[in-house]
Design a protein around this motif. Structure first.
Motif, PDB file in Angstrom:
ATOM      1  N   ALA A 114       0.830  -1.209   0.000  1.00  0.00           N
ATOM      2  CA  ALA A 114       0.000   0.000   0.000  1.00  0.00           C
ATOM      3  C   ALA A 114       0.860   1.253   0.000  1.00  0.00           C
ATOM      4  O   ALA A 114       0.592   2.217  -0.741  1.00  0.00           O
ATOM      5  N   TYR A 115       1.901   1.240   0.807  1.00  0.00           N
ATOM      6  CA  TYR A 115       2.781   2.413   0.887  1.00  0.00           C
ATOM      7  C   TYR A 115       3.492   2.639  -0.450  1.00  0.00           C
ATOM      8  O   TYR A 115       3.625   3.776  -0.917  1.00  0.00           O
ATOM      9  N   ALA A 116       3.946   1.543  -1.063  1.00  0.00           N
ATOM     10  CA  ALA A 116       4.624   1.656  -2.349  1.00  0.00           C
ATOM     11  C   ALA A 116       3.697   2.217  -3.421  1.00  0.00           C
ATOM     12  O   ALA A 116       4.096   3.062  -4.234  1.00  0.00           O
ATOM     13  N   LEU A 117       2.448   1.763  -3.434  1.00  0.00           N
ATOM     14  CA  LEU A 117       1.486   2.274  -4.414  1.00  0.00           C
ATOM     15  C   LEU A 117       1.318   3.783  -4.272  1.00  0.00           C
ATOM     16  O   LEU A 117       1.209   4.503  -5.272  1.00  0.00           O
TER      17      LEU A 117
ATOM     18  N   PRO B 214     -11.658   6.496  -8.980  1.00  0.00           N
ATOM     19  CA  PRO B 214     -11.344   5.771  -7.743  1.00  0.00           C
ATOM     20  C   PRO B 214     -10.851   6.722  -6.647  1.00  0.00           C
ATOM     21  O   PRO B 214     -10.191   7.710  -6.935  1.00  0.00           O
ATOM     22  N   ARG B 215     -11.170   6.399  -5.409  1.00  0.00           N
ATOM     23  CA  ARG B 215     -10.759   7.210  -4.281  1.00  0.00           C
ATOM     24  C   ARG B 215      -9.334   6.847  -3.889  1.00  0.00           C
ATOM     25  O   ARG B 215      -9.022   5.686  -3.657  1.00  0.00           O
ATOM     26  N   HIS B 216      -8.488   7.858  -3.817  1.00  0.00           N
ATOM     27  CA  HIS B 216      -7.089   7.627  -3.464  1.00  0.00           C
ATOM     28  C   HIS B 216      -6.858   7.854  -1.972  1.00  0.00           C
ATOM     29  O   HIS B 216      -7.486   8.715  -1.353  1.00  0.00           O
ATOM     30  N   PHE B 217      -5.946   7.062  -1.429  1.00  0.00           N
ATOM     31  CA  PHE B 217      -5.533   7.215  -0.038  1.00  0.00           C
ATOM     32  C   PHE B 217      -4.049   7.567   0.003  1.00  0.00           C
ATOM     33  O   PHE B 217      -3.307   7.281  -0.942  1.00  0.00           O
ATOM     34  N   GLU B 218      -3.640   8.150   1.101  1.00  0.00           N
ATOM     35  CA  GLU B 218      -2.218   8.381   1.323  1.00  0.00           C
ATOM     36  C   GLU B 218      -1.917   8.228   2.811  1.00  0.00           C
ATOM     37  O   GLU B 218      -2.800   8.426   3.649  1.00  0.00           O
ATOM     38  N   PRO B 219      -0.683   7.864   3.152  1.00  0.00           N
ATOM     39  CA  PRO B 219      -0.338   7.656   4.562  1.00  0.00           C
ATOM     40  C   PRO B 219      -0.404   8.956   5.348  1.00  0.00           C
ATOM     41  O   PRO B 219      -0.076  10.027   4.835  1.00  0.00           O
ATOM     42  N   ALA B 220      -0.831   8.855   6.598  1.00  0.00           N
ATOM     43  CA  ALA B 220      -0.769   9.997   7.507  1.00  0.00           C
ATOM     44  C   ALA B 220       0.685  10.199   7.927  1.00  0.00           C
ATOM     45  O   ALA B 220       1.538   9.335   7.708  1.00  0.00           O
ATOM     46  N   ASP B 221       0.972  11.334   8.541  1.00  0.00           N
ATOM     47  CA  ASP B 221       2.353  11.649   8.928  1.00  0.00           C
ATOM     48  C   ASP B 221       2.959  10.563   9.810  1.00  0.00           C
ATOM     49  O   ASP B 221       4.129  10.201   9.659  1.00  0.00           O
ATOM     50  N   VAL B 222       2.165  10.035  10.747  1.00  0.00           N
ATOM     51  CA  VAL B 222       2.693   9.017  11.652  1.00  0.00           C
ATOM     52  C   VAL B 222       3.111   7.766  10.891  1.00  0.00           C
ATOM     53  O   VAL B 222       4.095   7.096  11.258  1.00  0.00           O
TER      54      VAL B 222
ATOM     55  N   HIS C 104       4.180   7.777   7.676  1.00  0.00           N
ATOM     56  CA  HIS C 104       5.425   8.136   6.982  1.00  0.00           C
ATOM     57  C   HIS C 104       6.616   7.974   7.923  1.00  0.00           C
ATOM     58  O   HIS C 104       7.646   7.408   7.553  1.00  0.00           O
ATOM     59  N   GLN C 105       6.470   8.471   9.133  1.00  0.00           N
ATOM     60  CA  GLN C 105       7.559   8.410  10.110  1.00  0.00           C
ATOM     61  C   GLN C 105       7.916   6.962  10.445  1.00  0.00           C
ATOM     62  O   GLN C 105       9.100   6.612  10.563  1.00  0.00           O
ATOM     63  N   ALA C 106       6.903   6.119  10.593  1.00  0.00           N
ATOM     64  CA  ALA C 106       7.144   4.720  10.937  1.00  0.00           C
ATOM     65  C   ALA C 106       7.851   3.978   9.810  1.00  0.00           C
ATOM     66  O   ALA C 106       8.771   3.184  10.056  1.00  0.00           O
ATOM     67  N   MET C 107       7.433   4.212   8.560  1.00  0.00           N
ATOM     68  CA  MET C 107       8.066   3.527   7.439  1.00  0.00           C
ATOM     69  C   MET C 107       9.512   3.998   7.264  1.00  0.00           C
ATOM     70  O   MET C 107      10.411   3.196   6.984  1.00  0.00           O
TER      71      MET C 107
END
Length: 290
Positions: free
Chosen positions: A51-54, A111-119, A121-124
């Motif tokens: 998911a993060y890579a996408l 399609p509805r797009h999602f993106e990671p929240a800041d927390v 991003h920090q964890a990855m």
């Protein structure tokens, strides 16, 4: 030159790198338990990384790219990692706990797009940084420091690692003893705990001492049921992965050398992809800087 999986698995110091990473993962869990659990079973690890890579691969010129339910479902089900319903439930969980958000302006689009929240991003970033730090222990390299100083490398490194790991059955499908833990909820946390605590000097008779393990406290620590943990350990004991030095009290645990060797060989596959992706991304970065 990046390490190969074979070189890593055959390196006598590799176990120390794995123990270092296990300790780092424990620190991540303490900092954010609910988020850390997303990497604590292998299925969720594959879902999260993909998911993060996408999201990082999103191209504004292509509305079908990026992190959408359809894209994640397609990529995951193609490798038989999870069902469509499992993927959708996973996305819903991420959104409920605000680990992902709707891309601004996409709330009503399809399609509805999602993106990671800041927390997230920090964890990855911390996960990749920890893996690079573990690799540095083997050769005195400066991967982690370079990555820390050049965070834009994230956009190159993470998708490459995620894609290679998802596509390689050697990582996607852990060996039997490892899979026993890694395909269960919070199983990765349990393995990390044992690996970080085991006495590497106590490898007599094909086993390493882990020390005192209280299942009630450990289960509470990792937010899992004690019954689930006890069943997991019972299955592992039946297969010789773990055992107890003080039957029938079952307070002092050991872990088999065979399990540790299988785990190291499996981890070597992922570490090799992390190293390869970093070296490739660093070359791209330096070429653009010229």
């Amino acid at each position: 030159m990046a390490f190969t999986a074979e070189q890593l698995a055959g390196n006598c110091s590799f176990l120390l790198s794995i123990r270092f990473l296990a300790g780092q993962m424990r620190g991540m869990f303490d900092a954010g338990p609910r988020l850390a659990r997303l990497l604590a079973s292998h299925q969720r690890w594959l879902l999260t990384q993909t998911a993060y890579a996408l999201n990082l691969e999103y191209d504004p010129r292509d509305p079908t790219s990026g992190f959408t339910a359809v894209r994640l479902t397609g990529r995951i089900t193609a490798h038989k990692v999870a069902s469509r319903n499992t993927v959708l439930a996973f996305i819903e969980e991420l959104y409920t706990y605000r680990f992902i958000v709707h891309t601004p302006g996409d709330e009503r689009r399809r399609p509805r797009h999602f993106e990671p929240a800041d927390v997230s991003h920090q964890a990855m970033f911390a996960w990749i940084h920890s893996n690079l730090g573990a690799l540095d222990l083997l050769d005195g390299g400066h991967r982690a420091a370079f990555f820390q100083a050049n965070p834009s490398l994230m956009r190159l490194v993470q998708p490459r690692v995620a894609r290679h790991c998802l596509e390689d059955a050697a990582w996607r499908e852990p060996p039997e003893q490892v899979a026993l833990f890694l395909w269960t909820e919070a199983g990765g946390l349990v393995v990390d705990n044992f690996i970080a605590r085991m006495d590497t000097e106590s490898g007599e008779a094909g086993r390493y001492s882990v020390g005192r393990v209280e299942t009630r406290a450990l289960a509470a620590d990792f937010m899992m049921s004690r019954t689930h943990l006890q069943r997991l350990l019972a299955k592992a004991a039946q297969r010789g992965c773990v055992g107890w030095d003080d039957e029938p009290r079952k307070a002092h645990l050991w872990i088999s050398r065979d399990f540790v060797e299988q785990y190291c060989a499996w981890q070597a596959v992922k570490f090799a992809y992390v190293d390869e992706a970093f070296e490739w991304a660093k070359a791209q970065f330096e070429e653009m800087a010229v």
